[in-house]
Design an enzyme around this catalytic site. Structure first.
Site, PDB file in Angstrom:
ATOM      1  N   ASP A 332       0.849  -1.179   0.000  1.00 11.44           N
ATOM      2  CA  ASP A 332       0.000   0.000   0.000  1.00 11.44           C
ATOM      3  C   ASP A 332       0.897   1.246   0.000  1.00 11.44           C
ATOM      4  O   ASP A 332       1.879   1.300   0.755  1.00 11.44           O
ATOM      5  CB  ASP A 332      -0.877  -0.031   1.257  1.00 11.44           C
ATOM      6  CG  ASP A 332      -1.924   1.051   1.262  1.00 11.44           C
ATOM      7  OD1 ASP A 332      -2.792   1.022   0.374  1.00 11.44           O
ATOM      8  OD2 ASP A 332      -1.881   1.919   2.151  1.00 11.44           O
ATOM      9  N   GLU A 361       1.688   0.287  -4.947  1.00  8.12           N
ATOM     10  CA  GLU A 361       1.208   1.564  -5.459  1.00  8.12           C
ATOM     11  C   GLU A 361       2.388   2.532  -5.493  1.00  8.12           C
ATOM     12  O   GLU A 361       2.794   3.040  -4.455  1.00  8.12           O
ATOM     13  CB  GLU A 361       0.129   2.132  -4.527  1.00  8.12           C
ATOM     14  CG  GLU A 361      -1.144   1.320  -4.465  1.00  8.12           C
ATOM     15  CD  GLU A 361      -2.178   1.976  -3.558  1.00  8.12           C
ATOM     16  OE1 GLU A 361      -3.303   2.210  -4.013  1.00  8.12           O
ATOM     17  OE2 GLU A 361      -1.867   2.250  -2.379  1.00  8.12           O
TER      18      GLU A 361
END
Ligand code: CA
Length: 638
Positions: A332, A361
């Site tokens: 994340d 990400e």
């Protein structure tokens, strides 16, 4: 007084034994806290009791406090009492591998007792290359919580394990649905201990099923143990570990790899975190005025660049990969972590399993780190074999997430052909005008059009289009582009049956009526489920859609002339792709039909059109010319 700047040079601890361990009848506890003047171990007989027995801990030269206990304390609970500057704080061991209810205390267990039967020799997934993967993103609760799921342990780790379940309408649900679809990996939204759901309320199944206490789980409390609300008995520290392992084992036995979503970029609350009480000012990022950085948008950001923080993250990922036999990790807000940390993680993970998939990400956020140090898309060349979500193709196909009314390639925006091509080649340096992130390989690009964040594709298309049939074919066109592009395809659970969240974009704490996988919706859209399944089957059967190197893509894939709002390409190579000698792919985003001339006179076997997809020949198109319907993807081969 120790200065923060001296911590990394003078107080770095290399050992692999932080936390609790048990060997030869000795229980060992170790915790790093170089500023502390005293640390005590508190042993509790029960998870809810306030009284404890304390043991003095000894400090070594780099600030690791340790104590060895020979009494039988198995089954008890523990915390550390840390004294810094005369202030005492009780903290949970950040390395704790087993927890009491709500993660309030560490639990002393023999972790091997958490192994389900056959754990050691169960089969793991066969995928060896990330480009062979097809990832399916799933929230544990969403899969089974629907009344109509036919699954017994609704919303729990065990709910993902139940085989051969069907809905009232007779469609496959849960694990059977995932298996039938043909994806290779399930990516689970956070399964580590998070703080936003009260585990005490989750222990009674009847209460849990009807609870509105829902969260995606991007709010870490304890990194090294599973979330309790997904277990059938969160009061028993072994139970949640055993049930998660059972879920992983069952997925493996069904040919599916398991990717864990990890959130090492921020925590729920700095004040509730053990980190800041063990080593104030070190684990999180602060600005020049000493204010916490909020680069994550969640109130704090973890300082991965500090050596003991980096070590914690690397140790934690290693632990999950080993103890839980995971097949991959999704980071994340990976862009908040630094390049060195991600490369160390990769090095350690490959020692455990060379087929492990690492994705994240790679958005460029915050300014604590120099851009050159961030694990962002533009630094992909420094992070070989680590994959990045391709938001370019997502936004190109459906419109930017910043402007909900903006259209994309699928629903009528113009001049996006070049951007679609960038996605099709997998984000590599393809030609002078098709460049995305520079020198990357196809195993570094995750193509997607829908994930847990933002609107589902169906909801997004619905903003500008009311005709359900058009939405259906636009969705299929989008699925086709994602599943036939080079790189790693990624789909959000339910995308295959036009999942709706009723227009709720950020449904992180919405209730089940918004978030659940609604099996009635699957029943109503079986034709699109079959279509998605066919595309996955085609991808799996034809390596031309899964090229391993950017060089092969440059040599084998060439775009051919197509009208506006359409993209056409041919894939061929000298040795051919098995039965697939030459392959033509045409994506037509116009609502009217178009003509394409391939200039190759052959009997083309059509395997994908607007209505069906797979590896069976739907019809033979003789000659060099094709007519493609509006909102159609056509794939043919010779
Ligand atoms: Ca929790």
């Amino acid at each position: 007084m120790i200065k923060l700047s001296e911590i990394d040079s003078n107080y770095y601890y290399e050992g692999n034994d932080l936390g609790y361990s048990f060997n030869d009848d000795v229980h060992t506890f170790k915790v790093w806290s170089p500023l502390a003047t005293e640390v005590k171990l508190c042993i509790y007989n029960h998870y809810d009791t306030k009284t404890n027995t304390t043991y003095k801990m000894e400090k070594n030269e780099v600030g690791v406090w340790q104590v060895f206990i020979r009494e039988d304390i198995n089954g008890k609970y523990y915390n550390f009492l840390v004294n810094i500057d005369g202030v005492n704080n009780e903290v949970v061991d950040p390395y704790a591998r087993a927890l009491s209810i709500n993660g309030e205390k560490g639990a002393i267990i023999k972790i091997e007792q958490s192994n389900p039967e056959g754990w050691f020799d169960h089969k793991i997934s066969k995928i060896t290359k990330p480009t062979d993967a097809c990832i399916y993103e799933l929230h544990i609760r969403d899969l089974s919580i629907d009344n109509n799921s036919g699954i017994k342990n609704k919303g729990k780790f065990l709910g993902i394990c139940q085989e051969n379940t069907i809905s009232n309408e007779g469609v496959k649900t849960g694990l059977s649905h995932i298996k039938d679809l043909g994806v290779t990996h399930v990516q689970l939204l956070p399964i580590f201990d998070y703080g936003s759901v009260d585990e005490r309320k989750s222990s009674l199944m009847s209460e849990y099923e009807n609870s509105n206490d829902y969260n995606w789980g991007y709010d870490p409390i304890n990194y090294n143990a599973p979330e309790g609300s997904y277990s059938t008995n969160p009061y028993n520290p072994i139970n949640r570990i055993k049930e998660l392992k059972t879920a992983i084992k069952t997925l493996h036995e069904n040919g599916l790899g398991v990717i864990m979503d990890v959130v090492y970029n921020h925590m729920l609350d700095v004040n509730k975190s053990s980190f800041d009480k063990l080593m104030p000012g070190y684990y999180f990022r602060y600005d020049e005025e000493g204010v916490l950085c909020n680069e994550s948008g969640c109130g704090n950001a973890i300082a991965s660049e500090n050596k003991m923080v980096r070590k914690f993250i690397v140790d934690s990922v290693k632990f999950w990969a080993t103890e839980y036999k995971l097949d991959g990790f999704r980071f994340d807000l990976m862009g908040l972590l630094d390049v060195q940390t991600m490369n160390e993680i990769k090095k350690e993970l490959y020692k455990i399993n060379p087929a492990i998939i690492i994705l994240g990400e790679g958005w460029n956020m915050g300014n604590s780190l120099q851009d050159t140090e961030k694990a962002i898309q533009l630094n992909a060349y420094k992070l070989r074999d680590i994959a990045f979500f391709n938001d370019d193709i997502r936004d190109t196909l459906r419109g930017s997430y910043c402007d909900l009314k903006e259209k994309g390639f699928l629903n009528g925006a113009n001049n996006l052909e070049l951007k679609v091509k960038k996605g099709i080649v997998g984000g590599i340096n393809y030609s002078n005008n098709i460049i995305t992130w520079g020198e990357v390989e196809p195993n570094q690009v995750v193509n997607y059009i829908e994930c847990h964040d933002n609107n589902t594709l169906y909801d997004r298309l619905k903003i500008n289009e009311q005709d359900e049939d058009k939405i259906k074919y636009m969705s299929r066109l989008g699925m086709s582009i994602i599943l036939l592009s080079q790189g790693i395809p990624f789909i959000h659970a339910g995308q295959e049956f036009l999942r709706t969240k009723y227009g709720v974009e950020n449904s992180y704490k919405s209730n089940d009526s918004i978030n659940k996988l609604d099996w009635k919706t699957k029943y109503n859209n079986m034709d699109t489920v079959k279509y998605c399944k066919g595309l996955i089957k085609l991808r799996k059967n034809c390596s031309a859609f899964r090229m391993e190197t950017s060089e092969e893509i440059r040599q084998s894939l060439r775009f051919i002339a197509a009208p506006n709002n359409a993209v056409a390409y041919i894939i061929e190579k000298e040795n051919s792709y098995g039965q697939f000698n030459k392959i033509i792919v045409i994506h037509n985003a116009n609502t009217n039909s178009i003509k394409i001339n391939t200039n190759i006179n052959l009997d083309w076997k059509v395997v994908v059109n607007k209505y069906k997809s797979g590896i069976e020949t739907l019809k033979v198109n003789s000659g060099s010319k094709f007519i493609i319907e509006g909102l159609e993807t056509l794939v043919a081969y010779n």
